[in-house]
Scaffold this motif. Structure first.
Motif, short mmCIF file in Angstrom:
data_model
loop_
_atom_site.label_atom_id
_atom_site.label_comp_id
_atom_site.label_asym_id
_atom_site.label_seq_id
_atom_site.Cartn_x
_atom_site.Cartn_y
_atom_site.Cartn_z
N GLN A 203 7.78 14.89 3.29
CA GLN A 203 6.46 15.32 3.75
C GLN A 203 6.02 14.61 5.02
OE1 GLN A 203 4.41 14.20 0.21
NE2 GLN A 203 4.84 16.11 -0.88
N VAL A 204 6.73 13.54 5.40
CA VAL A 204 6.39 12.77 6.60
C VAL A 204 7.06 13.41 7.81
CG1 VAL A 204 6.43 10.52 7.71
CG2 VAL A 204 6.18 10.69 5.23
N ILE A 205 6.29 13.75 8.82
CA ILE A 205 6.82 14.36 10.03
C ILE A 205 7.30 13.27 10.98
CG2 ILE A 205 6.25 15.78 12.04
CD1 ILE A 205 4.17 17.19 10.33
N GLY A 206 8.56 13.39 11.40
CA GLY A 206 9.10 12.43 12.36
C GLY A 206 9.27 11.04 11.77
N GLN A 207 9.12 10.01 12.64
CA GLN A 207 9.20 8.60 12.28
C GLN A 207 10.53 8.27 11.58
OE1 GLN A 207 7.13 7.08 13.76
NE2 GLN A 207 5.05 7.85 13.59
N ASP A 208 11.64 8.78 12.12
CA ASP A 208 12.94 8.56 11.48
C ASP A 208 13.32 7.09 11.44
OD1 ASP A 208 13.17 11.27 11.05
OD2 ASP A 208 14.39 11.64 12.84
N HIS A 209 12.99 6.35 12.50
CA HIS A 209 13.38 4.94 12.53
C HIS A 209 12.57 4.13 11.53
CE1 HIS A 209 9.82 4.85 15.04
NE2 HIS A 209 9.84 3.54 15.05
N ILE A 210 11.33 4.55 11.23
CA ILE A 210 10.54 3.85 10.22
C ILE A 210 11.07 4.18 8.82
CG2 ILE A 210 8.22 3.42 9.35
CD1 ILE A 210 8.66 2.55 12.21
N LYS A 211 11.49 5.42 8.62
CA LYS A 211 12.10 5.78 7.34
C LYS A 211 13.38 4.97 7.11
CE LYS A 211 10.39 10.56 7.54
NZ LYS A 211 10.76 11.98 7.64
N TRP A 212 14.15 4.78 8.18
CA TRP A 212 15.36 3.97 8.05
C TRP A 212 15.01 2.53 7.72
CZ3 TRP A 212 16.96 -0.17 11.19
CH2 TRP A 212 18.25 -0.64 10.93
N ALA A 213 13.95 1.99 8.34
CA ALA A 213 13.52 0.62 8.04
C ALA A 213 13.06 0.51 6.59
CB ALA A 213 12.40 0.20 8.99
N LEU A 214 12.36 1.52 6.09
CA LEU A 214 11.95 1.52 4.68
C LEU A 214 13.17 1.60 3.76
CD1 LEU A 214 8.86 3.90 4.84
CD2 LEU A 214 8.82 1.49 4.20
N GLU A 215 14.19 2.34 4.16
CA GLU A 215 15.41 2.40 3.37
C GLU A 215 16.08 1.04 3.29
OE1 GLU A 215 19.84 4.52 3.63
OE2 GLU A 215 18.14 5.40 4.70
N VAL A 216 16.11 0.33 4.40
CA VAL A 216 16.68 -1.02 4.41
C VAL A 216 15.84 -1.95 3.54
CG1 VAL A 216 17.22 -3.02 5.86
CG2 VAL A 216 17.74 -0.71 6.68
N ALA A 217 14.51 -1.83 3.64
CA ALA A 217 13.63 -2.67 2.82
C ALA A 217 13.86 -2.42 1.33
CB ALA A 217 12.18 -2.40 3.19
N ALA A 218 14.00 -1.14 0.95
CA ALA A 218 14.22 -0.81 -0.46
C ALA A 218 15.60 -1.27 -0.92
CB ALA A 218 14.08 0.70 -0.66
#
Length: 511
Positions: A203-218
């Motif tokens: 549901q989040v538009i764009g921000q792919d690098h932030i999604k990747w950072a959240l994946e690393v955090a998780a």
């Protein structure tokens, strides 16, 4: 000598202890006393128990009635022992046999008309009772769904003191009022589980690098801070972090459910494998964040976020004293709250996610032409996030605004399920690596082990950063933990110099 004995369980924080209720009916002037360090609410049980027992047709003894709570050295609190006190008096008064309450737990709050009210904290109480060998429990009808989470113990739900007497072989004359169900929880445990929805990362538009950072955090259990202008999606991204985290195992589910049981919110959430998510407002006090209240302290937001996510939106707007209180739980994973009546220990292994604007007005982004903040205001704003706090946050990222909405909407986006599968794979790789040490993820790994098992070539960027004072010794260990997580996410067995350099970069973007 007429003595009735009943078993109950008390709570100090999440720590449970067994209480033996002994009622003694002795000659003397009519008087009812409760001894053994009861608090005010427990002392007031005298009137509730007397009225509730009388509602069953029981002739209250016109002599002295004494109820002792053993062990006398531990403070007891709450109205959850009302039903046990009533059972001990009924046993001492001959209304029920003396030998029917062996290896039996009795819990519940009473109304004046004898109805049994549900209580908070029944789940940790039953877990303790099962560990102590108790195989039968009389519980409020309103707590039945919660109690069913504990197996190997026979549950006997009751709505009225008279039902308790009948189950134990006594006789009672009573009537359950029409409003007896008004105090029951509005939803069952299963209803709360079905109604809860986890937001999806798609549901989040764009921000792919932030999604990747959240994946690393998780994947590594790392703390994170996001800085960006208003409306960039910081809160939306943080709320989707639990959906990509690994599912809770059975032990973690029971720990989270026990905390929610103490708080009285378990029927609203149910028991599930989705990590909890807490987002306190920036005006929250120290007591609401860490825990507090009268008597024995109740859990705060950091304990309710145990094994999950604590999201602090507008982090620099929190009071500095509030921010400093989370420093110790971030390292130890638990919090101890001391009061005059005792010390409560609560688990607090949470993943911290912060969000902040670039300045107080929020428009200090890009060329900053819309920003109206002075240099002094910006400095004061960011000084609330002290160096020790930022040093404990592994991932520091900037969240830019979306400039081209049309093109971003047409780009395919990964779902939380797809990201979660990669996170689980990375966690499994780390768990296998730390199998002999018991560390669940890279964020919990020992710095000594990391330094010993990272190649000399990969250690070079860390040594240079420490020498240049860009990293503290704690920061160096955290950068190594982040590098190992980056290697796990990429499918490598150990980090290389590029992973370490990337880990240092992700840690020091705001410093």
């Amino acid at each position: 000598m007429a003595i009735g004995s009943v078993t109950s369980v008390g709570l100090v924080g999440l720590k449970a202890f067994t209480i033996t209720m002994q009622a003694y009916v002795s000659p003397g002037l009519p008087y009812f006393s409760i001894i053994g360090l009861p608090d005010t609410s427990l002392s007031e049980a005298r009137e509730r128990v007397r009225s509730a027992c009388s509602s069953t047709g029981f002739a209250w003894p016109q002599t002295r009635v004494t109820v002792n709570l053993s062990p006398a050295s531990l403070p007891k609190s709450g109205a959850s022992h009302d039903l046990a006190i009533a059972a001990s008096v009924l046993c001492a008064g001959g209304a029920i046999p003396h030998d029917v309450l062996e290896h039996t737990l009795v819990m519940g709050e009473l109304r004046l008309d004898g109805c049994v009210l549900p209580i908070n904290g029944l789940l940790p109480i039953l877990l303790h009772a099962r560990a102590c060998g108790i195989r039968r429990a009389f519980i409020p009808q309103g707590n039945l769904d919660e109690a069913r989470l504990v197996t190997d113990i026979t549950l006997v739900p009751v709505r009225h003191v008279g039902e308790l007497m009948e189950h134990l072989g006594g006789r009672a004359k009573y009537r359950i009022p029409d409003d007896a169900g008004a105090f029951s929880p509005p939803t069952s445990i299963e209803d709360g589980l079905r109604e809860r929805e986890v937001p999806d990362m798609r549901q989040v538009i764009g921000q792919d690098h932030i999604k990747w950072a959240l994946e690393v955090a998780a994947a590594g259990g790392h703390h994170m801070i996001m800085v960006g202008p208003p409306g960039a999606g910081k809160t939306m991204l943080a709320s989707r972090l639990p959906g990509i985290m690994p599912p809770l195992n059975e032990r973690q589910q029971l720990e989270v459910a026990s905390i929610r049981s103490i708080c009285g919110t378990l029927p609203s959430y149910g028991i599930c494998d989705v990590p909890p998510y807490e987002a306190p407002h920036h005006t929250a006090s120290v007591a609401s964040l860490v825990g507090g209240g009268a008597g024995i302290a109740s859990p705060g937001a950091i304990s309710r976020a145990h094994d999950g996510v604590l999201f602090m939106d507008e982090a620099p707007e929190f009071q500095p004293r509030v921010l400093q209180t989370i420093r110790e739980p971030l390292e130890t994973g638990f919090v101890s709250i001391s009061r005059a009546k005792g010390t409560a220990h609560y688990p607090a292994r949470f993943q911290l996610v912060m969000a902040a604007n670039p300045c107080p007005c929020g428009f200090g982004w890009g060329n900053g032409e819309r920003c109206v903040c002075s240099v002094k205001e910006r400095t004061r704003y960011w000084n609330r996030l002290s160096g020790p706090i930022l040093d404990r946050i592994d991932i520091q990222v900037t969240v830019p605004p979306i400039s081209d909405l049309t093109s971003e909407r047409n780009r395919p986006s990964e779902s939380s399920h797809d990201i979660r599968l990669r996170v689980i794979a990375a966690r499994q790789a780390a768990a296998e690596r730390y199998r002999m040490h018991g560390w669940p993820c890279n964020a919990k790994a020992s710095g000594e082990w990391l330094r010993a098992n990272t190649s000399r070539k990969a250690m070079a960027p860390v040594a240079a950063a420490v020498e240049d004072q860009r990293l503290s010794l704690r920061g160096a260990d955290r950068a190594l933990r982040l590098a190992w997580t980056l290697a796990d996410v990429s499918g490598r067995t150990s980090p290389g110099p590029e992973d370490v350099a990337c880990g240092i970069s992700m840690r020091t973007r705001l410093q």
